[in-house]
Design an enzyme around this catalytic site. Structure first.
Site, PDB file in Angstrom:
ATOM      1  N   GLU A  60     -12.635  28.899  68.691  1.00 36.92           N
ATOM      2  CA  GLU A  60     -12.866  28.253  67.404  1.00 36.92           C
ATOM      3  C   GLU A  60     -13.213  26.776  67.543  1.00 36.92           C
ATOM      4  O   GLU A  60     -14.100  26.277  66.866  1.00 36.92           O
ATOM      5  CB  GLU A  60     -11.636  28.424  66.509  1.00 36.92           C
ATOM      6  CG  GLU A  60     -11.929  28.298  65.017  1.00 36.92           C
ATOM      7  CD  GLU A  60     -12.088  26.874  64.533  1.00 36.92           C
ATOM      8  OE1 GLU A  60     -12.777  26.655  63.518  1.00 36.92           O
ATOM      9  OE2 GLU A  60     -11.515  25.958  65.163  1.00 36.92           O
ATOM     10  N   HIS A 135      -5.997  26.475  66.024  1.00 36.89           N
ATOM     11  CA  HIS A 135      -7.206  26.238  65.229  1.00 36.89           C
ATOM     12  C   HIS A 135      -7.963  25.063  65.866  1.00 36.89           C
ATOM     13  O   HIS A 135      -8.429  25.167  66.984  1.00 36.89           O
ATOM     14  CB  HIS A 135      -6.802  25.958  63.780  1.00 36.89           C
ATOM     15  CG  HIS A 135      -7.853  26.283  62.784  1.00 36.89           C
ATOM     16  ND1 HIS A 135      -7.577  26.606  61.475  1.00 36.89           N
ATOM     17  CD2 HIS A 135      -9.205  26.324  62.882  1.00 36.89           C
ATOM     18  CE1 HIS A 135      -8.699  26.850  60.823  1.00 36.89           C
ATOM     19  NE2 HIS A 135      -9.699  26.668  61.654  1.00 36.89           N
ATOM     20  N   HIS A 154      -0.940  27.393  63.238  1.00 36.35           N
ATOM     21  CA  HIS A 154      -0.495  28.074  62.015  1.00 36.35           C
ATOM     22  C   HIS A 154       0.569  29.111  62.380  1.00 36.35           C
ATOM     23  O   HIS A 154       0.251  30.282  62.603  1.00 36.35           O
ATOM     24  CB  HIS A 154      -1.665  28.777  61.325  1.00 36.35           C
ATOM     25  CG  HIS A 154      -2.849  27.900  61.047  1.00 36.35           C
ATOM     26  ND1 HIS A 154      -2.853  26.932  60.071  1.00 36.35           N
ATOM     27  CD2 HIS A 154      -4.071  27.850  61.634  1.00 36.35           C
ATOM     28  CE1 HIS A 154      -4.033  26.329  60.057  1.00 36.35           C
ATOM     29  NE2 HIS A 154      -4.783  26.860  60.995  1.00 36.35           N
ATOM     30  N   ASN A 192      -7.121  22.236  59.094  1.00 36.55           N
ATOM     31  CA  ASN A 192      -8.202  22.891  59.836  1.00 36.55           C
ATOM     32  C   ASN A 192      -8.453  22.228  61.182  1.00 36.55           C
ATOM     33  O   ASN A 192      -8.458  22.879  62.217  1.00 36.55           O
ATOM     34  CB  ASN A 192      -9.477  22.878  58.988  1.00 36.55           C
ATOM     35  CG  ASN A 192     -10.615  23.667  59.600  1.00 36.55           C
ATOM     36  OD1 ASN A 192     -11.061  23.382  60.696  1.00 36.55           O
ATOM     37  ND2 ASN A 192     -11.091  24.670  58.876  1.00 36.55           N
ATOM     38  N   ASN A 246     -14.004  20.352  56.806  1.00 37.31           N
ATOM     39  CA  ASN A 246     -13.767  21.211  57.965  1.00 37.31           C
ATOM     40  C   ASN A 246     -13.530  20.374  59.220  1.00 37.31           C
ATOM     41  O   ASN A 246     -12.471  19.808  59.401  1.00 37.31           O
ATOM     42  CB  ASN A 246     -14.947  22.176  58.122  1.00 37.31           C
ATOM     43  CG  ASN A 246     -14.623  23.391  58.947  1.00 37.31           C
ATOM     44  OD1 ASN A 246     -13.983  23.294  59.980  1.00 37.31           O
ATOM     45  ND2 ASN A 246     -15.066  24.552  58.503  1.00 37.31           N
ATOM     46  N   ASP A 291     -19.244  23.345  60.700  1.00 39.00           N
ATOM     47  CA  ASP A 291     -17.851  23.667  61.026  1.00 39.00           C
ATOM     48  C   ASP A 291     -17.294  22.510  61.862  1.00 39.00           C
ATOM     49  O   ASP A 291     -17.148  21.403  61.362  1.00 39.00           O
ATOM     50  CB  ASP A 291     -17.782  25.010  61.755  1.00 39.00           C
ATOM     51  CG  ASP A 291     -16.406  25.660  61.677  1.00 39.00           C
ATOM     52  OD1 ASP A 291     -15.408  24.967  61.949  1.00 39.00           O
ATOM     53  OD2 ASP A 291     -16.314  26.859  61.360  1.00 39.00           O
ATOM     54  N   ASN A 292     -17.013  22.732  63.129  1.00 33.05           N
ATOM     55  CA  ASN A 292     -16.443  21.667  63.955  1.00 33.05           C
ATOM     56  C   ASN A 292     -17.509  20.695  64.447  1.00 33.05           C
ATOM     57  O   ASN A 292     -18.681  21.055  64.609  1.00 33.05           O
ATOM     58  CB  ASN A 292     -15.701  22.274  65.146  1.00 33.05           C
ATOM     59  CG  ASN A 292     -14.417  22.956  64.722  1.00 33.05           C
ATOM     60  OD1 ASN A 292     -13.581  22.369  64.046  1.00 33.05           O
ATOM     61  ND2 ASN A 292     -14.265  24.218  65.102  1.00 33.05           N
TER      62      ASN A 292
END
Length: 381
Positions: A60, A135, A154, A192, A246, A291-292
């Site tokens: 991720e 994450h 998480h 996130n 994000n 996203d990242n």
């Protein structure tokens, strides 16, 4: 008299219905670009690309040390418990300096078989923590040369956590050192990503708010996301009213914080002030759901793993083994906090790699991670 009253009531009802229609139509007009329903994604790559063997539950987020050793999170179940199959959260390393496969010749009575052995990636042993649902992550090296990895975690109890680990290269392990959790600190909703800016200081994104259903926030465009800051003692919010913030990262000179404002398909450029607070400098429209973010320490360019087809990533997230999602990598060149130009480095319709969430570059090579499935290595020519 009665007819007149009914007539007036009819007008009121029609007015209310028309008003509701206008509101719904306006919302649909707002989210139409985000859905990207008519967009076609064509495959292209910067060079030869291959999937990295052994990674089946995603990568991720990825972060890289100056020496080319990359760390990535795998086995994310987000939102926690939604996957239809069991996964185990892990942290791996990938060495950019030894990315290739070695060939071993095995002789048999019938033929010569060439086996491909790849030293990458390597799973890290986690000490001091029983389980991980990792994450976003971020690296920090102190003045002594020690390497620390901070990971958004998480746990199954519903907490939102950031865990700090010391990396031990000799034992290939991560030793747990500190936890910042929503149980002890406020302003941690659905975290996130994060970027570390000091020995125990970091910024983080609250992608969603716990008080509203996910679908309402995503499709209703409810901007309850935020950016938080942990100063080593306490948390605070430094940016509010964001729509699905994000990935987050920082410029090499540490003057500007970059946030992937995915709900509006843009990158926010924020001035970092001396007290840790942030002020908006400008925004960069990228036309896709970033996203990242990874920042090249030499050039300052932002590398973005992105989702060009919104509805595809929604379906993919519901069942990654069944649905595919288009992948995209962008490189945004920056100078003194200002946009210079942008290049699409890689794109795929989801057939080769699905759900790209991160991309890092190192010496003419690139790693591209996905939310739930695999990891790709590419030569960049």
């Amino acid at each position: 008299m009665q007819r007149s009253l009914l007539f007036r009531m009819g007008i009121v009802v029609k007015s209310v219905l028309f008003g509701m229609f206008v509101i719904v139509a306006f919302r649909l007009w707002q989210i139409a670009p985000m859905l990207a329903i008519g967009r076609t994604v064509y495959h292209h790559s910067p060079g030869h690309c291959r999937l990295v063997e052994g990674i089946e539950n995603g990568a991720e987020d990825i972060a890289t040390l100056p020496n080319g050793l990359a760390f990535f999170s795998s086995g994310l179940d987000f939102p926690a418990g939604h996957l239809k199959y069991p996964v185990t959260g892990k942290i791996y390393t990938f060495d950019f300096n030894h990315p290739g496969s070695s060939f071993v010749i095995v002789y048999t009575n019938i033929a010569i078989i060439i086996k491909i052995l790849d030293e990458n990636p390597k799973e890290l042993t986690i000490e001091g923590l029983s389980s991980m649902n990792p994450h976003g992550l971020s690296l920090w090296q102190n003045d002594k040369g020690d390497t620390y990895l901070f990971v958004v975690n998480h746990p199954p109890n519903g907490e939102e956590c950031v865990d700090k680990f010391l990396f031990d290269a000799k034992t290939n392990s991560l030793v747990h050192k500190m936890r910042v959790s929503s149980t002890e600190h406020g302003f941690m909703e659905v975290v996130n990503d994060l970027v570390v800016v000091g020995d125990n200081q970091f910024y983080y994104t609250n992608f969603l708010h716990k008080q509203l259903p996910v679908a309402v926030q995503k499709f209703g465009m409810i901007a309850w996301g935020s950016v938080g800051y942990f100063d080593g003692q306490k948390t605070s919010l430094v940016q509010k009213g964001l729509l699905l913030p994000n990935g987050i990262n920082i410029s090499p000179d540490m003057k500007y914080v970059y946030v992937s404002h995915s709900g509006h398909a843009e990158i926010l450029v924020l001035n970092r002030l001396s007290d840790g607070s942030l002020s908006l400098k400008n925004s960069i429209q990228i036309g896709t759901r970033g996203d990242n973010l990874d920042v090249d320490p030499i050039t300052g360019s932002i590398w973005i793993g992105a989702h060009p087809k919104f509805m595809q990533i929604v379906r993919y997230a519901s069942d990654p083994n069944t649905y595919k999602s288009a992948s995209q990598v962008l490189r945004v060149n920056m100078k003194d906090g200002h946009f210079v130009n942008m290049t699409e480095v890689f794109a795929d319709d989801g057939s080769f790699i699905s759900g790209s969430s991160s991309a890092v570059y190192y010496k003419h090579a690139m790693l591209v991670g996905t939310v739930f499935t695999n990891l790709m290595y590419c030569e960049v020519k």
